[in-house]
Design an enzyme around this catalytic site. Sequence first.
Site, PDB file in Angstrom:
ATOM      1  CB  THR A 263      -8.354   3.246  12.080  1.00 16.77           C
ATOM      2  OG1 THR A 263      -7.208   1.852  11.213  1.00 16.77           O
ATOM      3  CG2 THR A 263      -7.666   2.088  13.499  1.00 16.77           C
TER       4      THR A 263
ATOM      5  N   GLY B 233      -5.724  13.623   6.783  1.00 13.32           N
ATOM      6  CA  GLY B 233      -6.623  14.817   6.986  1.00 13.32           C
ATOM      7  C   GLY B 233      -8.097  14.583   6.663  1.00 13.32           C
TER       8      GLY B 233
ATOM      9  CG  HIS C 252     -10.184  11.987  12.546  1.00 15.92           C
ATOM     10  ND1 HIS C 252      -9.881  11.108  13.377  1.00 15.92           N
ATOM     11  CD2 HIS C 252     -10.100  13.199  13.552  1.00 15.92           C
ATOM     12  CE1 HIS C 252     -10.884  11.039  14.136  1.00 15.92           C
ATOM     13  NE2 HIS C 252     -11.314  11.865  15.170  1.00 15.92           N
TER      14      HIS C 252
ATOM     15  CG  HIS D  19      -1.855  -0.731   1.766  1.00 13.08           C
ATOM     16  ND1 HIS D  19      -1.475  -2.057   2.376  1.00 13.08           N
ATOM     17  CD2 HIS D  19      -2.937  -1.627   1.412  1.00 13.08           C
ATOM     18  CE1 HIS D  19      -1.472  -3.516   2.422  1.00 13.08           C
ATOM     19  NE2 HIS D  19      -2.770  -2.724   2.277  1.00 13.08           N
TER      20      HIS D  19
END
Lengths: 570, 570
Positions: A439, A394, A396, A217
């Site tokens: 997450t 950026g 969140h 990734h």
Amino acid sequence: MTKVFDKPEDFAAAALAGFCAANADRVRAVAHGAVRAAPGPRGKVALLVGGGSGHYPAFLGYVGTGLADAAVAGDVFASPSTAWIHGVAKAANRGGGVILGFGNYAGDVLNFGSAAERLRAEGIDARILAVTDDVASAGADERAKRRGVAGDLPVFKITGAAAEAGLDMDAVMAVAGRANDATVSFGVAFDGCTLPGQGTPLFTVDAGQVGMGLGIHGEPGISTRPMMPAADLARTLLDPLLAERPAGQDGRVAVILNGLGRTKYEELFVLWHHLTGLLSDAGLTPVDPEVGEFVTSLDMAGCSLTLTWLDDELEGYWRAPADAPAFRKGTVARPAAAAEDIGADAESAAQIVAAGPDAQAAGRCVAALIGHVARALADAEEELGRIDAQAGDGDHGQGMARGSAAAADAAEKAVQAGAGAGTVLSLAGDAWADRAGGTSGALWGVALRAWGQALGDDGKPSVQAVAQGAQAAHDAIVRLGGAQVGDKTLVDSLVPFVQVLNERVAAGEALGIAWAAAAARSTEAADATAQLTPRLGRARPLAERSLGHPDAGAVSLALCARVVGANLPG
Amino acid sequence: MTKVFDKPEDFAAAALAGFCAANADRVRAVAHGAVRAAPGPRGKVALLVGGGSGHYPAFLGYVGTGLADAAVAGDVFASPSTAWIHGVAKAANRGGGVILGFGNYAGDVLNFGSAAERLRAEGIDARILAVTDDVASAGADERAKRRGVAGDLPVFKITGAAAEAGLDMDAVMAVAGRANDATVSFGVAFDGCTLPGQGTPLFTVDAGQVGMGLGIHGEPGISTRPMMPAADLARTLLDPLLAERPAGQDGRVAVILNGLGRTKYEELFVLWHHLTGLLSDAGLTPVDPEVGEFVTSLDMAGCSLTLTWLDDELEGYWRAPADAPAFRKGTVARPAAAAEDIGADAESAAQIVAAGPDAQAAGRCVAALIGHVARALADAEEELGRIDAQAGDGDHGQGMARGSAAAADAAEKAVQAGAGAGTVLSLAGDAWADRAGGTSGALWGVALRAWGQALGDDGKPSVQAVAQGAQAAHDAIVRLGGAQVGDKTLVDSLVPFVQVLNERVAAGEALGIAWAAAAARSTEAADATAQLTPRLGRARPLAERSLGHPDAGAVSLALCARVVGANLPG
């Protein structure tokens, strides 16, 4: 770079739909994944594999006889949500329990772990199989910290064959664990991949250089070296694996030479031409080697070599027939597709049983608080994004706003169906995880669900039940996320909140006062955390950046605590 | 760009060796290609497929039950030589004749055509199957001029299934012809590919643009358009094919959605998601659609859509089981590998029978002349390259020097084995074609072989036999190359040479005088041709550039004529 898409955010879902349409004779679409068109026999242990999209043939291409029973597909390079995994696992379950197989990444660990808990709570024997084959990502003494890369294929293949052979859950898991322990990979990258809709690659490798040990990734590797001829590259791939050859191993190895997307078949064959000699020199005998594309990373340029040290049992399962869209071996009589309605389980909405009047009133109160939180997070979206961008990617603020809005909707619907406080909070958590993604979405989901279960639907929850719920939410987050205070995650502001809340409640304070004190302490901790966060910007590893949104996650948790405190009745 | 190689010129050979090693249970390596490890039954019609390397899974990945019996691999994007094709075809032949299948490109047409002639001369029923599916490369009224792209797969699949079913040669060829007529493709490119060892791509597509109708070796397309969403791209690929739907066709279609290398599976699935709806709207029913990489172009970014209009017979062969390394369908019981020694035919050197003393003396004379030609071409290598670079890819001098040096070696060996003039010249031609590569190498090979056959090995050839040989060489070049005077190929200087030589010899002149006059006229023509050649540089289509090395080919032929004329005995 990725060129073919409509809206970037629809890429993974459209790819899933297209995959299912192209393979309609082999798989059946369920929400967020696919199951075998002809499911295994009743009572068979089921293997569900998954992770983010962008890795085809991992994971959808593995669904078929002798390999996986189902696959769940997240967004590009993003873990599927707990609810998605839970839903596909229910569709895959044949009554023998479900193994949840995935590569060992933080988001996957969280969501697959959380889904397994929910399945077990429903009486389904759910087990976790986190593949940890990448020798570049951690030392041999920290095996459990290693990432999963192309080792996914042999570990899933061997596990799937053992399940197909009719072994029971404990026996299949024993084989799976041995397969994972026996599997090692090392990869190199020549250039990065570009996410749909983005203009620049996730990383680049300087011209004339090759990145050693890069992930799938865009995770950085351990070093770069000057580009080398194929003969030297073959040795570079093999040497770190030979260093981990188990004592006494007799030399039989399953081998995967895997292209990451833009490194093409004939380049891999050139490497294989050299590797056959090197393997032989090392006293190794390749058993059914596979040379091709098995775990890709969009159009990333690079390749990896995987060895699985075989014994008689592992070799038997590695060589067993399999028939999946992207992986066939030997001869499998294709079973007819089942007439039964697969996937109904996955789609069925949770049934809400109307609670008593006090519980319904408490449910309304919880829903109202979530509504306040959602409005506050919508207002704070930009500011949270700004804080997150200093150390992370950026997004969140966007995730929190989206998750809380979905949670408020779900809570309102639950209220209208007469749900009590516990159910309202649990369903709000599910919706939050589902829509927020990532997450922190998963963590908020498990936290609210755990808190809801502590509250229950029997009348109005006591102040003690609320405090115990906070503790349960804390425990779920720490158990699944694995972070501690000081790791610059939401745990930094969660721990003081829960601690103060419980101390004050135990001391007999009213809920409103105790909560306000806890929220204040949480805010202090969040502010401190944010100031401590190093300013690493884009150079920071993606995996680390995505783990719990350091500092911004702590800030948003404290904000939620304050908003709830300000709106608590009484 | 291609990253993994050792010496660029060894790339294709190393890839072939690696492919055979990775698939040792399925294929057996022969010189320059692969045959099935378990050959079909004696008497079966054999399908040999091939072309340049760089297109995997085309063509090696197609070798297996129900598909091809063998594949021959040229250098990257370069036709295999006549001798390579001939050798692999002999290894593939099971006594039922051999179909030579390839995409319709100038070099392939020449070399496969020439190999078929040699096979037929040896009593093997050899047929030609040139796939012509690319609708962008010529209009529907010029079907035979179209290139072969991903239509290779359905045409070869259907042909291979008909051969596997036990049809005789005429019946298989009838099916193959119908399959090719029913197959249409259209492709788009997002970016070009880079040959091993080269620093820049064969072509580029401007950012934000998409090239319409591009070929699989960097051939330019018909236009560029702004990049579009996947839904529009799906329509763009399909519309040109719908325009060629045969009247009365009932809607059943085999479909191939093919990625060219860097356009990955999930992007193709996104396209397929849209195509299923568009096909249905058009009243078409996809039969066993294939979405993946089937005919690639190194790491080129782009994709193509192929339809084969099916009837009952074609559908049956399309759906029949197949089992090749890169293409499986249905269930084929894997036959055991044969114990017999496949490939011995392909390796066996031509047996030279010692000729009489006069013929041997003539053979020495021919070999000496070829030696003079080789030295002259070595001296002229740089100058020929410079001329070629003005309109072509600048490798003509290198090819001529390499080919003639190999021819001189082969001629010297033949002389030592006691060969007559005819055999010396034929073997020199084979060696020239083999080592020079490319179109002009193939043309020189067939020309010298035809000339040698006209000379024969009976005593000293007459002056008339030499002139007839020149005519035979001319006829072979025109038949295989298809060029006419004025097309700016070696034909421009060959035709006046042959014409003057025959006129002067018929008028009773001595060979030396007749030859000198012919060479002078050839030189005049070559000079004129070179001046006429437009200066198009790299923008010129690769296919056109490689066809007979315009102007440089005429110049080098005239040079050879002069060198021979200056060294003729008597």
